[in-house]
Enzyme design. Sequence first.
Site, mmCIF file in Angstrom:
data_model
loop_
_atom_site.group_PDB
_atom_site.id
_atom_site.type_symbol
_atom_site.label_atom_id
_atom_site.label_comp_id
_atom_site.label_asym_id
_atom_site.label_seq_id
_atom_site.Cartn_x
_atom_site.Cartn_y
_atom_site.Cartn_z
ATOM 1 N N PRO A 10 0.788 -1.225 0.000
ATOM 2 C CA PRO A 10 0.000 0.000 0.000
ATOM 3 C C PRO A 10 0.826 1.285 0.000
ATOM 4 O O PRO A 10 1.864 1.368 0.664
ATOM 5 C CB PRO A 10 -0.822 -0.106 1.291
ATOM 6 C CG PRO A 10 -0.092 -1.090 2.130
ATOM 7 C CD PRO A 10 0.548 -2.060 1.186
ATOM 8 N N ASN A 11 0.337 2.233 -0.760
ATOM 9 C CA ASN A 11 0.857 3.604 -0.859
ATOM 10 C C ASN A 11 2.167 3.713 -1.651
ATOM 11 O O ASN A 11 2.626 4.820 -1.913
ATOM 12 C CB ASN A 11 1.044 4.232 0.546
ATOM 13 C CG ASN A 11 -0.260 4.257 1.317
ATOM 14 O OD1 ASN A 11 -1.262 4.765 0.809
ATOM 15 N ND2 ASN A 11 -0.280 3.698 2.499
ATOM 16 N N ARG A 18 5.173 11.009 -2.415
ATOM 17 C CA ARG A 18 4.789 10.710 -1.036
ATOM 18 C C ARG A 18 5.964 10.968 -0.095
ATOM 19 O O ARG A 18 7.011 10.336 -0.219
ATOM 20 C CB ARG A 18 4.399 9.228 -0.971
ATOM 21 C CG ARG A 18 4.202 8.695 0.412
ATOM 22 C CD ARG A 18 4.227 7.182 0.428
ATOM 23 N NE ARG A 18 3.924 6.716 1.753
ATOM 24 C CZ ARG A 18 4.162 5.483 2.179
ATOM 25 N NH1 ARG A 18 4.682 4.588 1.366
ATOM 26 N NH2 ARG A 18 3.862 5.135 3.403
ATOM 27 N N TYR A 23 11.075 9.069 1.688
ATOM 28 C CA TYR A 23 11.169 8.021 0.658
ATOM 29 C C TYR A 23 11.882 8.468 -0.619
ATOM 30 O O TYR A 23 12.067 7.666 -1.535
ATOM 31 C CB TYR A 23 9.763 7.498 0.322
ATOM 32 C CG TYR A 23 9.070 6.887 1.517
ATOM 33 C CD1 TYR A 23 9.572 5.733 2.106
ATOM 34 C CD2 TYR A 23 7.929 7.475 2.077
ATOM 35 C CE1 TYR A 23 8.963 5.173 3.221
ATOM 36 C CE2 TYR A 23 7.303 6.916 3.181
ATOM 37 C CZ TYR A 23 7.816 5.769 3.750
ATOM 38 O OH TYR A 23 7.216 5.215 4.852
ATOM 39 N N ASN A 74 8.046 -5.529 -0.614
ATOM 40 C CA ASN A 74 7.917 -4.352 0.239
ATOM 41 C C ASN A 74 6.439 -4.254 0.574
ATOM 42 O O ASN A 74 5.633 -3.799 -0.245
ATOM 43 C CB ASN A 74 8.406 -3.081 -0.461
ATOM 44 C CG ASN A 74 8.338 -1.874 0.475
ATOM 45 O OD1 ASN A 74 7.740 -1.944 1.556
ATOM 46 N ND2 ASN A 74 8.948 -0.778 0.059
ATOM 47 N N ALA A 77 2.985 -0.634 5.017
ATOM 48 C CA ALA A 77 2.509 -0.663 6.407
ATOM 49 C C ALA A 77 1.967 -2.030 6.815
ATOM 50 O O ALA A 77 1.926 -2.344 8.019
ATOM 51 C CB ALA A 77 1.448 0.409 6.604
ATOM 52 N N GLU A 98 12.514 -9.460 2.254
ATOM 53 C CA GLU A 98 11.772 -8.261 2.667
ATOM 54 C C GLU A 98 12.618 -7.026 2.372
ATOM 55 O O GLU A 98 13.806 -6.991 2.722
ATOM 56 C CB GLU A 98 11.478 -8.372 4.166
ATOM 57 C CG GLU A 98 10.820 -7.147 4.770
ATOM 58 C CD GLU A 98 10.627 -7.303 6.283
ATOM 59 O OE1 GLU A 98 11.032 -8.329 6.855
ATOM 60 O OE2 GLU A 98 10.068 -6.352 6.870
ATOM 61 N N HIS A 100 12.600 -2.607 2.435
ATOM 62 C CA HIS A 100 12.001 -1.306 2.737
ATOM 63 C C HIS A 100 12.945 -0.213 2.260
ATOM 64 O O HIS A 100 14.171 -0.340 2.424
ATOM 65 C CB HIS A 100 11.766 -1.139 4.244
ATOM 66 C CG HIS A 100 10.860 -2.181 4.800
ATOM 67 N ND1 HIS A 100 9.501 -2.134 4.628
ATOM 68 C CD2 HIS A 100 11.120 -3.326 5.456
ATOM 69 C CE1 HIS A 100 8.961 -3.192 5.181
ATOM 70 N NE2 HIS A 100 9.916 -3.945 5.689
ATOM 71 N N ARG A 107 12.995 4.407 12.807
ATOM 72 C CA ARG A 107 11.785 5.246 12.751
ATOM 73 C C ARG A 107 10.907 4.968 13.991
ATOM 74 O O ARG A 107 11.401 4.506 15.007
ATOM 75 C CB ARG A 107 11.063 5.001 11.425
ATOM 76 C CG ARG A 107 11.936 5.380 10.213
ATOM 77 C CD ARG A 107 11.203 5.177 8.902
ATOM 78 N NE ARG A 107 10.035 6.049 8.810
ATOM 79 C CZ ARG A 107 9.064 5.895 7.899
ATOM 80 N NH1 ARG A 107 9.157 4.914 7.005
ATOM 81 N NH2 ARG A 107 8.033 6.722 7.866
HETATM 82 C C1 DQA Z 1 8.080 1.179 3.962
HETATM 83 C C2 DQA Z 1 8.168 1.365 5.477
HETATM 84 C C3 DQA Z 1 6.808 1.171 6.134
HETATM 85 O O1 DQA Z 1 6.900 1.385 7.522
HETATM 86 C C4 DQA Z 1 5.805 2.154 5.553
HETATM 87 O O2 DQA Z 1 4.525 1.925 6.092
HETATM 88 C C5 DQA Z 1 5.761 2.136 4.065
HETATM 89 C C6 DQA Z 1 7.040 2.071 3.330
HETATM 90 C C7 DQA Z 1 9.438 1.496 3.286
HETATM 91 O O3 DQA Z 1 9.613 1.087 2.134
HETATM 92 O O4 DQA Z 1 10.283 2.160 3.885
HETATM 93 O O5 DQA Z 1 4.716 2.238 3.448
HETATM 94 O O6 DQA Z 1 7.775 -0.182 3.683
#
Ligand code: DQA
Length: 152
Positions: A10-11, A18, A23, A74, A77, A98, A100, A107
């Site tokens: 998501p997102n 964003r 990011y 990735n 959240a 995994e 990120h 964080r």
């Molecule tokens: C994320 C880190 C997560 O905590 C966050 O909710 C994201 C992006 C990252 O790529 O740093 O949506 O996965």
Amino acid sequence: MTSLLILNGPNLNLLGTRQPEVYGRTTLEDVRRLCEAEGARLGMAIAFAQSNHEGVLIDAIHGARGVHAGIVLNAGAYTHTSVALMDAISSAAVPLIEVHLSNIHAREAFRHKSYIAPVALGQICGFGAVGYALAIQAFAAHLGLQSGEPAA
Ligand code: DQA
């Protein structure tokens, strides 16, 4: 040809605009191109997907079984909340790394917990989009591929 699924949660479709201070300015399309270039360099086909919906991500993980040699995930959240994604990874039994963009451990405390990490080969975080290329390299090593050559 060995193939990897690069799956984004998501997102992440909003990457580039964003929270650029967290990011960066790299878009998801940039990430896709970077993954395809790294896959081509290492002799792996790359499938690339993004969804804002937990069930769609679960279906993609199930669907990877017997199709892809590995998944780079990735989960956004959902990383910090989704027992369902963790169970999907265990059930599909496809090796997964995994990723990120940000260093989730530097964080907020709620981002320190990952439901993905216990069922992943490993975790790469904090290196921005480069982390995806590092994960593809890690799969090449894990799968015993040589740079630029397809699997034997
Ligand atoms: C994320 C880190 C997560 O905590 C966050 O909710 C994201 C992006 C990252 O790529 O740093 O949506 O996965």
